[in-house]
Motif scaffolding. Structure first.
Motif, PDB file in Angstrom:
ATOM      1  N   MET A   1      10.042  37.159  57.225  1.00 20.94           N
ATOM      2  CA  MET A   1      10.880  36.181  56.805  1.00 20.94           C
ATOM      3  C   MET A   1      12.705  36.785  56.667  1.00 20.94           C
ATOM      4  N   PRO A   2      13.636  36.129  57.186  1.00 23.10           N
ATOM      5  CA  PRO A   2      14.700  36.729  56.893  1.00 23.10           C
ATOM      6  C   PRO A   2      15.256  36.254  55.426  1.00 23.10           C
ATOM      7  N   LYS A   3      16.197  37.157  54.912  1.00 20.47           N
ATOM      8  CA  LYS A   3      16.499  37.072  53.688  1.00 20.47           C
ATOM      9  C   LYS A   3      17.674  36.098  53.572  1.00 20.47           C
ATOM     10  N   TYR A   4      17.590  35.186  52.795  1.00 21.01           N
ATOM     11  CA  TYR A   4      18.636  34.030  52.711  1.00 21.01           C
ATOM     12  C   TYR A   4      19.389  34.378  51.597  1.00 21.01           C
ATOM     13  N   ARG A   5      20.797  33.817  51.215  1.00 18.98           N
ATOM     14  CA  ARG A   5      21.520  33.856  50.321  1.00 18.98           C
ATOM     15  C   ARG A   5      21.242  32.914  49.165  1.00 18.98           C
ATOM     16  N   LYS A   6      21.048  33.169  47.810  1.00 17.72           N
ATOM     17  CA  LYS A   6      20.723  32.384  47.103  1.00 17.72           C
ATOM     18  C   LYS A   6      21.724  31.362  46.563  1.00 17.72           C
ATOM     19  N   MET A   7      23.174  31.878  46.593  1.00 17.41           N
ATOM     20  CA  MET A   7      24.189  31.143  46.108  1.00 17.41           C
ATOM     21  C   MET A   7      25.280  31.549  46.995  1.00 17.41           C
ATOM     22  N   LEU A   8      26.099  30.651  46.418  1.00 18.77           N
ATOM     23  CA  LEU A   8      27.941  31.066  47.045  1.00 18.77           C
ATOM     24  C   LEU A   8      28.303  32.160  46.071  1.00 18.77           C
ATOM     25  N   SER A   9      29.056  32.894  46.494  1.00 18.14           N
ATOM     26  CA  SER A   9      29.698  34.165  45.773  1.00 18.14           C
ATOM     27  C   SER A   9      30.950  34.069  45.664  1.00 18.14           C
ATOM     28  N   ASP A  10      31.750  33.649  46.276  1.00 19.67           N
ATOM     29  CA  ASP A  10      33.176  33.487  46.454  1.00 19.67           C
ATOM     30  C   ASP A  10      33.812  32.590  45.458  1.00 19.67           C
ATOM     31  N   VAL A  11      33.864  33.249  44.264  1.00 17.06           N
ATOM     32  CA  VAL A  11      34.539  32.375  43.197  1.00 17.06           C
ATOM     33  C   VAL A  11      36.098  32.263  43.414  1.00 17.06           C
ATOM     34  N   GLU A  12      36.678  32.996  44.296  1.00 15.50           N
ATOM     35  CA  GLU A  12      38.123  32.734  44.429  1.00 15.50           C
ATOM     36  C   GLU A  12      38.346  31.877  45.692  1.00 15.50           C
ATOM     37  N   ALA A  13      37.197  31.205  46.430  1.00 17.64           N
ATOM     38  CA  ALA A  13      37.502  30.089  47.292  1.00 17.64           C
ATOM     39  C   ALA A  13      38.264  29.043  46.624  1.00 17.64           C
ATOM     40  N   PRO A  14      39.153  28.301  47.303  1.00 17.79           N
ATOM     41  CA  PRO A  14      40.130  27.158  46.784  1.00 17.79           C
ATOM     42  C   PRO A  14      39.243  26.141  46.301  1.00 17.79           C
ATOM     43  N   TYR A  15      38.092  25.753  46.799  1.00 17.61           N
ATOM     44  CA  TYR A  15      37.357  24.644  46.276  1.00 17.61           C
ATOM     45  C   TYR A  15      36.790  25.163  45.216  1.00 17.61           C
ATOM     46  N   ILE A  16      36.379  26.304  45.009  1.00 18.59           N
ATOM     47  CA  ILE A  16      35.495  26.557  43.612  1.00 18.59           C
ATOM     48  C   ILE A  16      36.615  26.837  42.413  1.00 18.59           C
ATOM     49  N   GLN A  17      37.801  27.325  42.666  1.00 16.11           N
ATOM     50  CA  GLN A  17      38.880  27.276  41.894  1.00 16.11           C
ATOM     51  C   GLN A  17      39.221  26.158  41.387  1.00 16.11           C
ATOM     52  N   SER A  18      39.369  25.229  42.247  1.00 10.86           N
ATOM     53  CA  SER A  18      39.992  23.704  41.658  1.00 10.86           C
ATOM     54  C   SER A  18      38.817  23.370  40.883  1.00 10.86           C
TER      55      SER A  18
END
Length: 176
Positions: A1-18
């Motif tokens: 089974m492929p390994k999937y990301r468990k979470m978003l990791s870019d806390v610098e993304a504009p939508y996360i920063q906002s």
């Protein structure tokens, strides 16, 4: 089974920063109520679709609501989060959307303890929604677009719940 990301990791993304900037303006109670409510309405159904009848994630959200109402103590809620909700996430390793949803519920419930957990709603929850909508094998860029859209929905929801000129905003030290 492929390994999937468990979470978003870019806390610098504009939508996360906002979202982070808005979170910083609200009290711990407002954040907890928002996280628990949003997770219960939008994220928990993703877990329940994959694991019908498994109430561990719902139990964590309910216990956090009980703590907010003053009917249970924090150690009771923490035990449920750690030993039920997080266990549900670990056991859902073959269902990436459900696993991210379970992690989201745990983070949302944990906001009663530490307001920094409110960011977990976005980092895990937006990915749960994206996996659920597009499938875990969708191209990462497509998943990120769907997650960004969900983060905007989360921000709109928090804006609707926000206390204007909150006199007691949570003291948040982001360590990410």
């Amino acid at each position: 089974m492929p390994k999937y990301r468990k979470m978003l990791s870019d806390v610098e993304a504009p939508y996360i920063q906002s979202l982070m900037r808005l979170i910083e303006t609200q009290s711990k109670t407002t954040l907890a109520n928002w996280c628990i409510g949003y997770a219960g309405e939008h994220i928990l159904p993703i877990y329940e679709k994959a694991y019908p009848g498994d109430a561990r994630c719902e139990h964590a959200l309910d216990a956090a609501r009980e703590w907010l109402a003053g009917t249970v103590k924090l150690p009771y809620v923490k035990d449920i989060i750690l030993n039920e909700c997080h266990a549900a996430a670990r056991e859902a390793d073959k269902a990436p959307a459900a696993q991210a949803a379970a992690r989201t519920c745990g983070q949302a419930a944990a906001t009663i303890h530490a307001p920094t957990h409110s960011l977990g709603l976005a980092l895990y929850g937006a990915l749960a929604v994206a996996y659920d909508a597009l499938g875990a094998d969708a191209p990462w860029e497509s998943l990120l677009e769907a997650a960004a859209a969900e983060c905007k929905n989360m921000e709109a929801s928090l804006r609707a719940a926000a206390v204007q000129n909150e006199p007691n905003p949570a003291k948040i030290n982001w360590k990410c």
